[in-house]
Motif scaffolding. Structure first.
Motif, short mmCIF file in Angstrom:
data_model
loop_
_atom_site.label_atom_id
_atom_site.label_comp_id
_atom_site.label_asym_id
_atom_site.label_seq_id
_atom_site.Cartn_x
_atom_site.Cartn_y
_atom_site.Cartn_z
N ASN A 86 0.83 -1.21 0.00
CA ASN A 86 0.00 0.00 0.00
C ASN A 86 0.86 1.26 0.00
OD1 ASN A 86 -2.32 -1.54 0.00
ND2 ASN A 86 -2.60 -1.40 2.21
N TYR A 87 1.92 1.27 0.79
CA TYR A 87 2.84 2.40 0.84
C TYR A 87 3.44 2.67 -0.55
CZ TYR A 87 7.11 5.03 1.66
OH TYR A 87 8.11 5.95 1.59
N LEU A 88 3.87 1.62 -1.22
CA LEU A 88 4.47 1.78 -2.54
C LEU A 88 3.45 2.28 -3.56
CD1 LEU A 88 6.78 -1.37 -2.64
CD2 LEU A 88 7.46 1.03 -2.35
N LYS A 89 2.20 1.83 -3.44
CA LYS A 89 1.16 2.31 -4.34
C LYS A 89 0.93 3.80 -4.16
CE LYS A 89 -1.30 -2.07 -4.78
NZ LYS A 89 -2.49 -2.83 -4.39
N VAL A 90 0.89 4.26 -2.91
CA VAL A 90 0.71 5.68 -2.63
C VAL A 90 1.91 6.46 -3.18
CG1 VAL A 90 0.63 7.41 -0.77
CG2 VAL A 90 -0.78 5.35 -0.64
N ARG A 92 3.77 5.76 -5.66
CA ARG A 92 3.71 5.81 -7.13
C ARG A 92 2.47 6.56 -7.63
NH1 ARG A 92 4.38 -0.30 -7.57
NH2 ARG A 92 2.18 -0.02 -7.82
N GLY A 93 1.57 6.91 -6.73
CA GLY A 93 0.36 7.61 -7.13
C GLY A 93 -0.73 6.70 -7.64
N VAL A 94 -0.66 5.43 -7.30
CA VAL A 94 -1.68 4.46 -7.70
C VAL A 94 -2.78 4.45 -6.63
CG1 VAL A 94 -2.14 2.02 -8.16
CG2 VAL A 94 0.02 3.05 -8.89
N GLU A 95 -4.05 4.45 -7.06
CA GLU A 95 -5.14 4.43 -6.08
C GLU A 95 -5.24 3.07 -5.41
OE1 GLU A 95 -8.95 6.07 -6.73
OE2 GLU A 95 -8.21 7.42 -8.28
N LEU A 96 -5.61 3.11 -4.13
CA LEU A 96 -5.77 1.86 -3.37
C LEU A 96 -7.12 1.26 -3.60
CD1 LEU A 96 -4.14 2.86 0.01
CD2 LEU A 96 -3.18 1.49 -1.79
#
Length: 96
Positions: A86-90, A92-96
């Protein structure tokens, strides 16, 4: 440079993933130098189907699937892995 033995064991599964423990042992003294967890995600099937198929291929009398209890250390690792993902998605700007 010493040779190692890597022992891999299926320790748990959920509906989509198989979780393995790998122990790295030095051959000269049998000392466990490291333990690692890995997750293998199953695509186009259920993880339990994969386990059942592997047992069928072993051709043993006991093809009963006995799912192990989820160990506390593995549970903590799964939670960490999800949190880190989840941290890496945030990041990179990817929505959770």
């Amino acid at each position: 440079m010493r040779p190692f033995l890597v022992r891999t064991k299926l320790i748990w599964w959920d509906s989509k993933s198989l979780y393995f423990e790998q122990r790295f042992e030095t051959l000269h003294d049998g000392f466990i130098r490291a333990i690692a967890f890995s997750r293998n995600t199953v695509v186009n099937a259920e993880a339990e189907e994969v386990v059942r198929k592997c047992l069928e291929n072993q051709k043993t009398d006991d093809n009963d699937i006995k799912k192990p209890e989820l160990r506390e250390d593995l549970k903590n690792w799964i939670e960490f892995d999800q949190s880190n993902s989840n941290y890496l998605k945030v990041e990179r700007g990817v929505e959770l």
